[in-house]
Design an enzyme around this catalytic site. Structure first.
Site, PDB file in Angstrom:
ATOM      1  N   GLY A  46      -9.173   4.176   1.190  1.00 32.45           N
ATOM      2  CA  GLY A  46      -8.768   4.241   2.772  1.00 32.45           C
ATOM      3  C   GLY A  46      -7.210   3.363   2.522  1.00 32.45           C
ATOM      4  N   GLN A  51      -0.355  -1.029   5.758  1.00 30.54           N
ATOM      5  CA  GLN A  51      -0.720  -1.793   4.023  1.00 30.54           C
ATOM      6  C   GLN A  51       0.607  -1.628   3.621  1.00 30.54           C
ATOM      7  OE1 GLN A  51      -4.667  -0.549   4.039  1.00 30.54           O
ATOM      8  NE2 GLN A  51      -4.368  -1.873   2.078  1.00 30.54           N
ATOM      9  N   CYS A 100      -9.703  -4.264  -2.317  1.00 27.54           N
ATOM     10  CA  CYS A 100      -8.466  -3.774  -1.072  1.00 27.54           C
ATOM     11  C   CYS A 100      -6.616  -3.192  -2.041  1.00 27.54           C
ATOM     12  CB  CYS A 100      -7.957  -4.714  -0.774  1.00 27.54           C
ATOM     13  SG  CYS A 100      -6.773  -4.225   0.742  1.00 27.54           S
ATOM     14  N   LEU A 101      -5.943  -2.031  -2.068  1.00 31.37           N
ATOM     15  CA  LEU A 101      -4.810  -1.221  -2.301  1.00 31.37           C
ATOM     16  C   LEU A 101      -4.047  -2.802  -2.840  1.00 31.37           C
ATOM     17  CD1 LEU A 101      -4.864   2.176  -1.381  1.00 31.37           C
ATOM     18  CD2 LEU A 101      -6.313   1.088  -3.690  1.00 31.37           C
ATOM     19  N   HIS A 142     -13.434  -2.041   7.289  1.00 33.78           N
ATOM     20  CA  HIS A 142     -12.634  -3.015   6.375  1.00 33.78           C
ATOM     21  C   HIS A 142     -11.056  -2.259   6.660  1.00 33.78           C
ATOM     22  CE1 HIS A 142     -10.621  -3.761   2.550  1.00 33.78           C
ATOM     23  NE2 HIS A 142     -10.075  -3.108   2.364  1.00 33.78           N
ATOM     24  N   GLU A 143     -10.969  -0.816   6.430  1.00 33.33           N
ATOM     25  CA  GLU A 143      -9.418  -0.836   7.028  1.00 33.33           C
ATOM     26  C   GLU A 143      -9.171  -0.667   8.557  1.00 33.33           C
ATOM     27  OE1 GLU A 143      -7.434   0.483   4.958  1.00 33.33           O
ATOM     28  OE2 GLU A 143      -8.735   0.960   3.650  1.00 33.33           O
ATOM     29  N   HIS A 146      -7.808  -4.331   8.354  1.00 39.53           N
ATOM     30  CA  HIS A 146      -5.763  -4.640   8.814  1.00 39.53           C
ATOM     31  C   HIS A 146      -5.310  -4.452   9.942  1.00 39.53           C
ATOM     32  CE1 HIS A 146      -5.594  -4.629   4.530  1.00 39.53           C
ATOM     33  NE2 HIS A 146      -6.687  -3.702   4.061  1.00 39.53           N
TER      34      HIS A 146
END
Length: 178
Positions: A46, A51, A100-101, A142-143, A146
């Protein structure tokens, strides 16, 4: 398509609240394609537009689930969520080890509602309304965090968050020294 740089904590842009997408144009389609390429390259399942430094209410997800008994990634199932909203979170909770990226190589158990009702637009502007569960529900929440300037470590106790961030800093120092 291009691989975009992923911003990492503590970049203040990760704390920004993203703005709704208003234009479904070629620029948006290119951003979506670039986000998928960036996510697959990372690799991740994701990615929210913020991000990659774009404060729009846009996220991409591909769970790439493997066939049973296989370690190989499964068929790609890219999903685009534009201006997503969710409601009716279940009282039942799931705990999933999230990463997380924007917080590379760090993972922690996060508790979230097991199911949510989601509404969103796809890349063509078509409206969707669906009850979502399992890993997709976790990833979507989660996304979507953000988009509100929230990262998964915000769901941890102060002690766990501090430990995770110290491990991240140690890892970064080791990479710089190498």
């Amino acid at each position: 398509m291009a691989i975009l740089p992923i911003i990492e904590i503590p970049d203040p842009r990760l704390r920004q609240i993203s703005k709704p997408v208003e234009m479904f144009d070629a620029e948006l389609q290119t951003l979506i394609d670039d986000m998928f390429e960036t996510m697959y390259d990372a690799p991740g399942i994701g990615l929210a537009a913020i991000q990659v430094g774009v404060p729009l209410r846009l996220l991409v997800i591909d769970l790439q689930e493997s066939a049973e008994g296989s370690d190989e990634p499964g068929p790609k199932n890219p999903r685009v969520f534009i201006n997503p909203e969710f409601s009716d979170p279940s009282d039942d909770l799931n705990i999933y080890t999230e990463g997380c990226l924007s917080i590379p190589d760090q993972y922690a158990d996060v508790e979230r509602p097991a199911t949510v009702r989601a509404k969103w637009l796809d890349r063509d502007g078509k409206a969707h309304d669906e009850l979502i569960d399992g890993l997709l529900a976790t990833c979507l929440q989660h996304e979507m965090d953000h988009l509100e300037g929230i990262v998964f470590t915000d769901h941890l106790s102060r002690m766990k968050r501090d430990m995770l961030l110290k491990k991240l800093e140690k890892q970064r120092k080791q990479k710089r020294a190498a």
